[in-house]
Design an enzyme around this catalytic site. Structure first.
Site, PDB file in Angstrom:
ATOM      1  N   GLU A 151       9.508   7.846 -16.923  1.00 35.34           N
ATOM      2  CA  GLU A 151       8.168   8.373 -17.205  1.00 35.34           C
ATOM      3  C   GLU A 151       7.698   7.985 -18.610  1.00 35.34           C
ATOM      4  O   GLU A 151       6.541   7.606 -18.812  1.00 35.34           O
ATOM      5  CB  GLU A 151       8.162   9.892 -17.056  1.00 35.34           C
ATOM      6  CG  GLU A 151       8.382  10.346 -15.624  1.00 35.34           C
ATOM      7  CD  GLU A 151       8.690  11.834 -15.566  1.00 35.34           C
ATOM      8  OE1 GLU A 151       7.752  12.631 -15.724  1.00 35.34           O
ATOM      9  OE2 GLU A 151       9.863  12.207 -15.385  1.00 35.34           O
ATOM     10  N   SER A 157      15.067  20.972 -16.499  1.00 39.70           N
ATOM     11  CA  SER A 157      13.869  21.744 -16.801  1.00 39.70           C
ATOM     12  C   SER A 157      14.298  23.033 -17.475  1.00 39.70           C
ATOM     13  O   SER A 157      15.340  23.601 -17.143  1.00 39.70           O
ATOM     14  CB  SER A 157      13.119  22.044 -15.504  1.00 39.70           C
ATOM     15  OG  SER A 157      12.314  23.187 -15.668  1.00 39.70           O
ATOM     16  N   HIS A 213       0.834  -1.221   0.000  1.00 42.87           N
ATOM     17  CA  HIS A 213       0.000   0.000   0.000  1.00 42.87           C
ATOM     18  C   HIS A 213       0.863   1.264   0.000  1.00 42.87           C
ATOM     19  O   HIS A 213       0.431   2.303   0.489  1.00 42.87           O
ATOM     20  CB  HIS A 213      -0.950   0.043   1.206  1.00 42.87           C
ATOM     21  CG  HIS A 213      -1.692  -1.229   1.448  1.00 42.87           C
ATOM     22  ND1 HIS A 213      -2.942  -1.491   0.929  1.00 42.87           N
ATOM     23  CD2 HIS A 213      -1.337  -2.346   2.143  1.00 42.87           C
ATOM     24  CE1 HIS A 213      -3.335  -2.704   1.297  1.00 42.87           C
ATOM     25  NE2 HIS A 213      -2.363  -3.251   2.030  1.00 42.87           N
ATOM     26  N   LYS A 257      16.102  21.112 -11.383  1.00 43.91           N
ATOM     27  CA  LYS A 257      15.432  19.840 -11.682  1.00 43.91           C
ATOM     28  C   LYS A 257      16.347  18.812 -12.368  1.00 43.91           C
ATOM     29  O   LYS A 257      17.205  19.157 -13.167  1.00 43.91           O
ATOM     30  CB  LYS A 257      14.213  20.070 -12.585  1.00 43.91           C
ATOM     31  CG  LYS A 257      13.078  20.814 -11.921  1.00 43.91           C
ATOM     32  CD  LYS A 257      12.411  20.052 -10.791  1.00 43.91           C
ATOM     33  CE  LYS A 257      11.486  18.962 -11.301  1.00 43.91           C
ATOM     34  NZ  LYS A 257      10.321  19.491 -12.015  1.00 43.91           N
TER      35      LYS A 257
END
Ligand code: ARG
Length: 459
Positions: free
Chosen positions: A287, A274, A153, A280
């Protein structure tokens, strides 16, 4: 090709609507290989004289070279790769080229080409899966001692070794490799000779064609053979499942590289910055892999939907099988390659993972097991530790700092050594059952995978 029966030219719009050569051109090596074998069968049956057979061989090889050199002119008005090659051949060698399509239809021809294509690609993908498994095993080796919380979980559950977590993916990929191999058995059946749907009055030696193309079996029902796309659906399913596994790995990596977890670091070579936020370092490979899994599912659904309403036998709808197949194959190959490279350079921040396993509640189950070994039934032990957890949360005193007397107020069964249990390494060593993450077990598993995966990698 069918001008005999028609008075009017096909509409330009129909040509554009129905052409497949813009994507099926990539079947050319298989189309040529299949035609060479078919020409052998025509020779053996006495349909093709030896000189014409030789001309066909020469012509087809020339065409293959032209395609590879980029000088072949693909024509949309010739619809697909099969008719493009046949027309070019006939232009080159005349009558002999016009004899090649004897006792063959594009229906069994395309079935053959796609089976040859799938057989080759599935074999390549099996190797790529293995290379990713190898990268995971190597990463597990580099960080053999790293401990990490195991989650259910997405809540901290019990401590495990990081290597054990990675080897879970090696298991998934091993099943995928098995599925690819199983599916290849059903791909590997030779359909040529099925004709349009009912074979041919000119009976060729199908076993000969199968031998030439290294198929162990020939199809046994001509109607099924020209309309069967099960092998493509199976391939798309297996690739979708490989995608599922890569996507889960990606999600773990996305979490692990976040500041909140900070468990792993990816190489600069495998991350992006970024354009706006200078700090970043984004895990784009993970992804995109997660994102591309969507198209793998879409491709499977697309084919299943195409197939579901088709009457026997070949229907033109079947031409829609190729783009999803090509897309899934290209997508998964890229995903496997780039993930192997990324995992190969991935580093575990072992200080951070160890700090995370300092959470004393990770050992709550171990305390309950301790009471069980002292004779307390597990359900009671579970409740005792539940109350202790609430006590710890309320008072802010961790399991390690709760005195023995207090433990005994919760249950007189606690032994003197209870505090010794509250150590991650002790907890891991105790998990020695088959498949559990004790350091000895994990080392043995790494060795087992090393043996399973290593040999085929050395050239
Ligand atoms: N381009 C077709 C396909 O990919 C080849 C078979 C065409 N057969 C036919 N009867 N029109 O399915």
């Amino acid at each position: 090709m069918w001008k005999g029966r028609f008075d009017t030219e096909t509409s330009g719009l129909l040509q554009r609507f129905s052409e497949s050569v813009s994507f099926d051109w990539r079947l050319y090596p298989y189309d040529i290989q299949g035609s060479l074998a078919h020409a052998e069968a025509l020779l053996a049956a006495g349909i093709l004289p030896a000189e014409e057979h030789a001309e066909i061989g020469r012509g087809l090889r020339e065409i293959q070279q032209e395609i590879e050199a980029g000088t072949f002119e693909f024509r949309e008005d010739l619809e697909d790769i099969h008719m493009n090659i046949e027309s070019a051949l006939t232009q080159k060698i005349g009558a002999a080229g016009a004899r090649l399509h004897t006792a063959r239809s594009r229906n069994d021809q395309v079935a053959l080409d796609v089976r040859l294509f799938c057989r080759h690609e599935v074999t390549v993908i099996m190797e790529l899966v293995k290379e990713l498994q190898w990268a995971l095993v190597e990463c597990a080796k580099r960080h053999e001692g790293a401990v990490i919380p195991g989650y259910t979980h997405l809540q901290r559950g019990q401590p495990v070794l990081f290597a054990h977590h990675l080897l879970a993916y090696v298991e998934m990929l091993e099943r995928d490799r098995g599925r690819l191999g199983d599916g290849r058995e059903r791909i590997n059946v030779m359909p040529l000779g099925s004709g349009a749907l009912a074979g041919s009055t000119i009976v060729l030696d199908r076993e000969l064609v199968a031998r030439l193309l290294e198929f162990p079996r020939v199809t046994r029902n001509s109607m099924d053979a020209v309309s069967d796309r099960d092998f493509i659906a199976e391939t798309l399913f297996t690739l979708a499942l490989v995608g599922t596994h890569l996507s889960r790995l990606s999600e773990d990596i996305v979490l692990w590289v976040s500041a909140e977890f900070g468990f792993v670091e990816l190489s600069d070579a495998h991350t992006t910055g970024s354009s706006l936020m200078p700090q970043k370092k984004n895990p784009d490979i993970a992804e995109l892999t997660r994102g591309k899994t969507g198209r793998l599912y879409g491709n499977l659904m697309s084919l299943l939907t195409t197939l579901k309403g088709l009457p026997m036998t070949y229907n033109r709808d079947l031409q829609e099988d190729k783009e999803p197949l090509f897309d899934s194959i290209d997508t998964i190959k890229m995903c496997l390659r780039i993930n192997a490279e990324m995992i190969g350079a991935m580093k575990v921040r072992e200080d951070r993972t160890r700090a995370a396993t300092g959470d004393p509640f990770l050992l709550a189950t171990d305390l309950a097991d301790h009471l069980v070994l002292q004779g307390v039934p597990f359900r009671q032990a579970h409740e005792v530790i539940g109350r202790l957890t609430a006590h710890s949360l309320k008072t802010g005193v961790s399991f390690q700092d709760i005195p023995l007397e207090t433990y005994r107020e919760f249950s007189p069964a606690f032994g003197d050594s209870v505090h010794d249990l509250l150590d991650v390494d002790t907890a891991l060593r105790a998990r020695g059952g088959i498949g559990a993450p004790s350091p000895d077990n994990v080392r043995a598993e790494i060795e087992r995978w090393d043996e399973t995966l290593r040999p085929a990698l050395t050239p």
